[in-house]
Design a protein around this motif. Structure first.
Motif, short mmCIF file in Angstrom:
data_model
loop_
_atom_site.label_atom_id
_atom_site.label_comp_id
_atom_site.label_asym_id
_atom_site.label_seq_id
_atom_site.Cartn_x
_atom_site.Cartn_y
_atom_site.Cartn_z
N LYS A 6 0.84 -1.19 0.00
CA LYS A 6 0.00 0.00 0.00
C LYS A 6 0.88 1.24 0.00
N LEU A 7 0.36 2.30 -0.64
CA LEU A 7 1.09 3.55 -0.61
C LEU A 7 1.09 4.13 0.79
N ASN A 8 2.21 4.69 1.19
CA ASN A 8 2.29 5.34 2.49
C ASN A 8 1.34 6.53 2.54
N THR A 9 0.80 6.82 3.70
CA THR A 9 -0.11 7.94 3.88
C THR A 9 0.64 9.14 4.43
N TRP A 10 0.48 10.28 3.75
CA TRP A 10 1.11 11.50 4.24
C TRP A 10 0.38 11.98 5.49
N VAL A 11 1.11 12.36 6.50
CA VAL A 11 0.54 12.93 7.72
C VAL A 11 1.27 14.23 8.03
N PRO A 12 0.61 15.15 8.73
CA PRO A 12 1.28 16.41 9.09
C PRO A 12 2.54 16.16 9.90
N HIS A 13 3.54 16.98 9.63
CA HIS A 13 4.79 16.86 10.38
C HIS A 13 4.56 17.35 11.80
N HIS A 14 4.88 16.52 12.76
CA HIS A 14 4.68 16.88 14.16
C HIS A 14 5.86 17.70 14.67
#
Length: 217
Positions: A112-120
Motif C-alpha cells: 500500500k502507498l504510504n499515507t502522508w501525515v502532518p509533520h509533528h
C-alpha cells in the motif's frame, strides 16, 4: 527451524486455545523470554494460521528448507523493513520469488502507498515559531512590510479538448455524423500571484510547461 522458534509456535497455539488474542499472547511470551522474543505481527500471522483450522506447527521431516522456516524468514525480513520489495526478500533469504508472494498474500500482506501525515513539531519548534511570528508582528508595527509582500502558488487545471468540426452540406441535407471521441484529459498549470488585497496576476502556462521549467529556461 531452531527449537526456540518451534517452541514459540507451540506457546502461541496454547494461548490461542485459551482464547487470548495475538497481542496478549505476544506480551505474555515476551514477559518470560525477553522483549524481542516475538513480535505482535508474527503472533497475528500464526493466530490467523490457527483460525484457518491448521494447528500444525511442527517442521515436516523432509529434504530442503522447512516451509515454516521459510515463512518465518519472510515475515522477519518484512517486519524489519516494511518498504522492502518481494524481490529483495527472495534474494536475501534465498527463496523463490513466487513463494515469497504466495506466503505474503496468504497471511494478508499487501503493498500500500504510504499515507502522508502532518509533520509533528516538537515543543522547541513550536516555541521558535511563536517567537518568530511575534518578532515579525512587532517589526511590522514600526516598519510596515506585510502589505508589501506578494505570494504565489500554482495548480494543475484539467480540461477536455474535444472539438466538433463543420462540414459542407446542401440546403435541407442533414449534417455529417461522426463518432464522439472518448474523453481525453489535458492539463495546464495555472500560476497565481496575490497581495494582501487578493489576486493581482494569474497566468496559464503553455501545455506541458511548469513554473520550474519557466524559471530555468
Amino acid at each position: 527451524m531452531s527449537e526456540s522458534n518451534e517452541e514459540i509456535r507451540y506457546i502461541l497455539k496454547f494461548y490461542y486455545k485459551k482464547g487470548q488474542n495475538a497481542t496478549q499472547a505476544a506480551k505474555f511470551f515476551c514477559d518470560v523470554y525477553g522483549p524481542s522474543a516475538v513480535s505482535v505481527r508474527v503472533a497475528q500471522i500464526w493466530f490467523k494460521h490457527f483460525q484457518s483450522g491448521n494447528f500444525d506447527v511442527k517442521d515436516p521431516s523432509r529434504c530442503g528448507r522447512p516451509m515454516t522456516d521459510k515463512m518465518d524468514a519472510i515475515f522477519e525480513k518484512v517486519e524489519q523493513d516494511r518498504h522492502i520489495s518481494s524481490y529483495d526478500v527472495a534474494e536475501e533469504r534465498g527463496i523463490d520469488h513466487k513463494t515469497v508472494l504466495a506466503h505474503l498474500k496468504k497471511t494478508g500482506y499487501t503493498k500500500k502507498l504510504n499515507t502522508w501525515v502532518p509533520h509533528h513539531l516538537t515543543v522547541r519548534n513550536l516555541m521558535n515559531c511563536v517567537l518568530i511570528f511575534d518578532s515579525l508582528l512587532r517589526l511590522n508595527e514600526t516598519e510596515p512590510f506585510l502589505k508589501k509582500l506578494i505570494t504565489g502558488d500554482e495548480k494543475w487545471i484539467t480540461y477536455d479538448k474535444n472539438v466538433r468540426k463543420r462540414s459542407w452540406s446542401n440546403t435541407g441535407q442533414a449534417s455529417q455524423t461522426v463518432a464522439k471521441p472518448g474523453i481525453t484529459r489535458n492539463k495546464v498549470m495555472l500560476c497565481v500571484w496575490c497581495d494582501w488585497k487578493g489576486i493581482i496576476q494569474y497566468e496559464l502556462l503553455p501545455p506541458g510547461r511548469t513554473i520550474d521549467s519557466e524559471l530555468y529556461c
